[in-house]
Enzyme design. Structure first.
Site, PDB file in Angstrom:
ATOM      1  CG  ASN A   9       5.384  12.013 -12.667  1.00 31.04           C
ATOM      2  OD1 ASN A   9       5.626  10.799 -12.622  1.00 31.04           O
ATOM      3  ND2 ASN A   9       5.321  12.694 -13.804  1.00 31.04           N
ATOM      4  CG  ASN A  10       1.462  15.751  -6.350  1.00 35.28           C
ATOM      5  OD1 ASN A  10       1.552  15.247  -5.234  1.00 35.28           O
ATOM      6  ND2 ASN A  10       1.233  17.035  -6.555  1.00 35.28           N
ATOM      7  CG  ASP A  69      -5.315  19.262 -17.165  1.00 38.51           C
ATOM      8  OD1 ASP A  69      -4.145  19.256 -16.729  1.00 38.51           O
ATOM      9  OD2 ASP A  69      -5.707  20.056 -18.028  1.00 38.51           O
ATOM     10  CE  LYS A 171      -6.458  24.490  -2.765  1.00 35.90           C
ATOM     11  NZ  LYS A 171      -5.150  24.543  -3.399  1.00 35.90           N
TER      12      LYS A 171
HETATM   13  P1  IMP Z   1      -2.792  20.628 -12.271  1.00 34.51           P
HETATM   14  O1  IMP Z   1      -3.514  20.185 -13.498  1.00 34.51           O
HETATM   15  O2  IMP Z   1      -3.450  20.155 -10.992  1.00 34.51           O
HETATM   16  O3  IMP Z   1      -1.329  20.319 -12.326  1.00 34.51           O
HETATM   17  O4  IMP Z   1      -2.920  22.233 -12.234  1.00 34.51           O
HETATM   18  C1  IMP Z   1      -2.420  23.063 -13.274  1.00 34.51           C
HETATM   19  C2  IMP Z   1      -2.201  24.484 -12.783  1.00 34.51           C
HETATM   20  O5  IMP Z   1      -3.451  25.085 -12.398  1.00 34.51           O
HETATM   21  C3  IMP Z   1      -1.320  24.599 -11.534  1.00 34.51           C
HETATM   22  O6  IMP Z   1       0.038  24.645 -11.889  1.00 34.51           O
HETATM   23  C4  IMP Z   1      -1.795  25.922 -10.944  1.00 34.51           C
HETATM   24  O7  IMP Z   1      -1.218  27.029 -11.607  1.00 34.51           O
HETATM   25  C5  IMP Z   1      -3.284  25.913 -11.265  1.00 34.51           C
HETATM   26  N1  IMP Z   1      -4.028  25.295 -10.146  1.00 34.51           N
HETATM   27  C6  IMP Z   1      -4.686  24.106 -10.181  1.00 34.51           C
HETATM   28  N2  IMP Z   1      -5.242  23.835  -8.994  1.00 34.51           N
HETATM   29  C7  IMP Z   1      -4.936  24.876  -8.192  1.00 34.51           C
HETATM   30  C8  IMP Z   1      -5.234  25.159  -6.812  1.00 34.51           C
HETATM   31  O8  IMP Z   1      -5.876  24.406  -6.080  1.00 34.51           O
HETATM   32  N3  IMP Z   1      -4.743  26.324  -6.350  1.00 34.51           N
HETATM   33  C9  IMP Z   1      -4.020  27.190  -7.105  1.00 34.51           C
HETATM   34  N4  IMP Z   1      -3.701  26.961  -8.362  1.00 34.51           N
HETATM   35  C10 IMP Z   1      -4.157  25.819  -8.923  1.00 34.51           C
END
Ligand code: IMP
Length: 193
Positions: A9-10, A69, A171
């Site tokens: 959804n991003n 993920d 980054k």
């Molecule tokens: P997602 O699966 O990309 O939504 O990441 C899940 C969670 O992992 C996020 O809500 C953050 O808490 C942590 N996370 C993932 N990628 C990053 C990053 O690049 N920087 C900091 N936290 C991250």
């Protein structure tokens, strides 16, 4: 052009991948295909959760799909917060999650950690996984105002700055997500030839 769903959804993530695949694939996100279901992420690994999301779309919408993920793994905490990264301190947000990691690491000498992303792709019924990892250490004090999540305490190996002190483009060159996405894009471009 072949359609490919990014199960997210991003909008920001969608635009990034759309640009990288323009000309080869039409990239749609969950909103674009009218998927409003909150897809459960109940697996016990990044790969499992990414696969739950990609297979939900493949099965219900009959479209090729990929999903990602990610999370932080801290060695001295038995790889926590891991799949619980987004809600480590409950639903209290990024700052509380980060504070909890620092609290649990108080007095701990081993500050080694890594960020990981796993991408699951389902294409023509076949499953593929792509992974990106960045090793680093957890700083004692949060520094920097960019990024999100655990960025202010994560210092990647080989750098003096935390992720939150880096520009977004810096980054994005070295991040776990960028590494996994580059592998996916490379694979998709080869296939599109
Ligand atoms: P997602 O699966 O990309 O939504 O990441 C899940 C969670 O992992 C996020 O809500 C953050 O808490 C942590 N996370 C993932 N990628 C990053 C990053 O690049 N920087 C900091 N936290 C991250």
């Amino acid at each position: 052009m072949k359609k490919l769903v990014f199960a997210t959804n991003n909008q920001h993530k969608t635009e990034e991948v759309r640009t990288l695949l323009s000309g080869e694939y039409e990239v749609l996100n969950l909103k674009d295909i009218g998927c409003t279901t909150d897809i459960p992420e109940t697996a016990d690994s990044f790969a499992g959760n990414a696969e739950l999301k990609s297979s939900f779309v493949a099965e219900n919408f009959h479209l090729d799909c990929f999903a990602d993920d990610s999370g932080l793994e801290v060695e001295a905490l038995n790889n926590e917060p891991g799949i619980y990264s987004a809600r480590y301190a409950g639903e209290r947000g990024d700052e509380a999650n980060l504070r909890l990691v620092l609290q649990k690491l108080e007095g701990e000498k081993n500050r080694k950690a890594r960020f990981r992303t796993v991408v699951s792709l389902i294409q023509n019924g076949e499953r593929f996984l792509f992974e990106g990892t960045v090793n680093g250490t957890i700083r004692k004090t949060p520094t920097g105002g960019n990024g999100f999540g655990y960025d202010p305490v994560f210092q990647p190996d080989g750098y003096e700055q935390t992720f939150a002190e880096m520009s977004m483009s810096q980054k994005n060159e070295i991040s776990h997500r960028a590494i996994a996405m580059r592998k996916l894009i490379h694979f998709l471009k080869e296939k599109a030839l």
